[in-house]
Write a protein that holds these residues in place. Structure first.
Motif, mmCIF file in Angstrom:
data_model
loop_
_atom_site.group_PDB
_atom_site.id
_atom_site.type_symbol
_atom_site.label_atom_id
_atom_site.label_comp_id
_atom_site.label_asym_id
_atom_site.label_seq_id
_atom_site.Cartn_x
_atom_site.Cartn_y
_atom_site.Cartn_z
ATOM 1 N N ASN A 2 0.943 -1.108 -0.127
ATOM 2 C CA ASN A 2 0.063 -0.044 -0.038
ATOM 3 C C ASN A 2 0.895 1.379 -0.126
ATOM 4 O O ASN A 2 1.188 1.420 1.188
ATOM 5 C CB ASN A 2 -0.906 0.075 1.374
ATOM 6 N N ARG A 3 0.933 1.828 -1.131
ATOM 7 C CA ARG A 3 1.825 3.211 -1.348
ATOM 8 C C ARG A 3 0.882 4.297 -1.685
ATOM 9 O O ARG A 3 0.359 4.285 -2.869
ATOM 10 C CB ARG A 3 3.037 2.989 -2.419
ATOM 11 N N CYS A 4 0.641 4.949 -0.919
ATOM 12 C CA CYS A 4 -0.226 6.158 -1.271
ATOM 13 C C CYS A 4 0.018 7.400 0.102
ATOM 14 O O CYS A 4 0.358 7.223 0.967
ATOM 15 C CB CYS A 4 -1.703 5.912 -1.468
ATOM 16 N N ILE A 5 -0.814 8.652 -0.631
ATOM 17 C CA ILE A 5 -0.727 9.497 0.359
ATOM 18 C C ILE A 5 -1.631 9.281 1.336
ATOM 19 O O ILE A 5 -2.961 8.858 1.279
ATOM 20 C CB ILE A 5 -1.023 11.107 -0.279
ATOM 21 N N ASN A 6 -1.418 9.872 2.796
ATOM 22 C CA ASN A 6 -2.404 9.420 3.840
ATOM 23 C C ASN A 6 -2.785 10.791 4.240
ATOM 24 O O ASN A 6 -4.273 10.946 4.248
ATOM 25 C CB ASN A 6 -1.615 9.024 4.851
ATOM 26 N N THR A 20 -1.574 30.937 3.613
ATOM 27 C CA THR A 20 -2.696 30.552 4.568
ATOM 28 C C THR A 20 -3.220 29.069 4.542
ATOM 29 O O THR A 20 -3.742 28.747 3.605
ATOM 30 C CB THR A 20 -3.840 31.413 4.523
ATOM 31 N N LEU A 21 -3.147 28.713 6.004
ATOM 32 C CA LEU A 21 -3.861 27.147 5.973
ATOM 33 C C LEU A 21 -5.288 27.118 5.581
ATOM 34 O O LEU A 21 -5.950 27.990 6.386
ATOM 35 C CB LEU A 21 -3.382 26.583 7.418
ATOM 36 N N ALA A 22 -5.679 26.318 4.578
ATOM 37 C CA ALA A 22 -7.118 26.311 4.331
ATOM 38 C C ALA A 22 -7.592 25.011 4.877
ATOM 39 O O ALA A 22 -8.774 25.068 4.929
ATOM 40 C CB ALA A 22 -7.022 26.312 2.670
ATOM 41 N N GLY A 23 -6.772 24.211 5.244
ATOM 42 C CA GLY A 23 -7.464 22.823 5.986
ATOM 43 C C GLY A 23 -6.503 21.746 5.660
ATOM 44 O O GLY A 23 -5.225 21.904 5.065
ATOM 45 N N SER A 24 -6.917 20.727 6.273
ATOM 46 C CA SER A 24 -5.986 19.397 6.066
ATOM 47 C C SER A 24 -7.086 18.250 5.749
ATOM 48 O O SER A 24 -8.056 18.278 6.187
ATOM 49 C CB SER A 24 -5.368 19.059 7.375
ATOM 50 N N CYS A 25 -6.466 17.241 5.172
ATOM 51 C CA CYS A 25 -7.468 16.093 4.828
ATOM 52 C C CYS A 25 -6.584 14.741 4.993
ATOM 53 O O CYS A 25 -5.366 14.767 4.680
ATOM 54 C CB CYS A 25 -7.656 16.319 3.616
ATOM 55 N N LEU A 26 -7.354 13.613 5.225
ATOM 56 C CA LEU A 26 -6.981 12.397 5.371
ATOM 57 C C LEU A 26 -7.371 11.799 3.853
ATOM 58 O O LEU A 26 -8.554 11.900 3.717
ATOM 59 C CB LEU A 26 -7.300 11.621 6.473
ATOM 60 N N PHE A 27 -6.587 11.202 3.222
ATOM 61 C CA PHE A 27 -7.051 10.793 1.832
ATOM 62 C C PHE A 27 -7.461 9.528 2.238
ATOM 63 O O PHE A 27 -6.763 8.537 2.817
ATOM 64 C CB PHE A 27 -5.681 10.827 1.081
ATOM 65 N N THR A 28 -8.382 8.881 1.311
ATOM 66 C CA THR A 28 -8.743 7.691 1.404
ATOM 67 C C THR A 28 -8.025 6.612 0.249
ATOM 68 O O THR A 28 -7.534 7.360 -0.719
ATOM 69 C CB THR A 28 -10.559 7.432 1.034
ATOM 70 N N GLN A 29 -7.690 5.586 0.610
ATOM 71 C CA GLN A 29 -6.861 4.771 -0.328
ATOM 72 C C GLN A 29 -7.881 4.395 -1.357
ATOM 73 O O GLN A 29 -9.039 3.747 -1.470
ATOM 74 C CB GLN A 29 -6.570 3.499 0.504
ATOM 75 N N ALA A 30 -7.158 4.463 -2.794
ATOM 76 C CA ALA A 30 -7.910 4.175 -3.719
ATOM 77 C C ALA A 30 -7.971 2.647 -3.975
ATOM 78 O O ALA A 30 -7.165 1.937 -3.509
ATOM 79 C CB ALA A 30 -6.960 4.782 -5.070
ATOM 80 N N GLY A 38 -12.469 8.914 -7.004
ATOM 81 C CA GLY A 38 -11.939 9.849 -6.116
ATOM 82 C C GLY A 38 -12.792 10.292 -5.015
ATOM 83 O O GLY A 38 -13.590 9.435 -4.828
ATOM 84 N N PHE A 39 -12.394 11.386 -4.543
ATOM 85 C CA PHE A 39 -13.110 11.794 -3.423
ATOM 86 C C PHE A 39 -12.943 13.375 -3.373
ATOM 87 O O PHE A 39 -12.086 13.933 -4.060
ATOM 88 C CB PHE A 39 -12.592 11.281 -2.164
ATOM 89 N N GLN A 40 -13.966 14.041 -2.725
ATOM 90 C CA GLN A 40 -13.737 15.561 -2.791
ATOM 91 C C GLN A 40 -13.121 16.022 -1.042
ATOM 92 O O GLN A 40 -13.426 15.416 -0.177
ATOM 93 C CB GLN A 40 -15.284 16.011 -2.586
ATOM 94 N N LEU A 67 -0.054 13.192 -7.318
ATOM 95 C CA LEU A 67 -1.179 13.294 -7.573
ATOM 96 C C LEU A 67 -1.411 13.146 -9.120
ATOM 97 O O LEU A 67 -1.009 13.803 -9.874
ATOM 98 C CB LEU A 67 -1.883 14.530 -6.888
ATOM 99 N N ALA A 68 -2.352 12.277 -9.399
ATOM 100 C CA ALA A 68 -2.688 12.035 -10.703
ATOM 101 C C ALA A 68 -3.599 13.197 -11.429
ATOM 102 O O ALA A 68 -3.566 13.482 -12.661
ATOM 103 C CB ALA A 68 -3.660 10.663 -10.897
#
Length: 97
Positions: A2-6, A20-30, A38-40, A67-68
């Protein structure tokens, strides 16, 4: 393996200097399947010229990642729509006078 952004932090900038920090996100694994869409990431940025994605954590150890595809969607605020509507009404009233 499993190699992907977390986890990613997202910053915005008008001048590419002041971020300016806009936010942070946990990526779901493809899923790796052809039907994966994908996801929003729900963030709110009022005005920007630059977006920076800073990978804070990844799955699978040290490796190069990317990122693709990134798509941006603009959503007009309800207040802006109300002002546009009011402007249209005022123009109509003024023309009739």
């Amino acid at each position: 393996m499993n190699r992907c952004i977390n986890k990613v932090t997202i910053c915005s900038s008008l001048d590419n200097v002041t971020l300016t920090l806009a936010g942070s996100c946990l990526f779901t694994q493809a899923t790796g399947r052809a039907d994966y869409t994908g996801f929003q990431i729900p963030i709110s940025i009022t005005s920007t010229r630059y977006i920076k994605f800073d990978v804070a954590d990844n799955r699978g150890g040290d490796f190069s990642i990317g990122l693709a595809e990134v798509q941006f969607n603009s959503v007009t605020e309800p207040g802006s729509l109300a002002l546009l509507g009011l402007g249209g009404v005022l123009i109509g009233v003024r023309r009739r006078s």
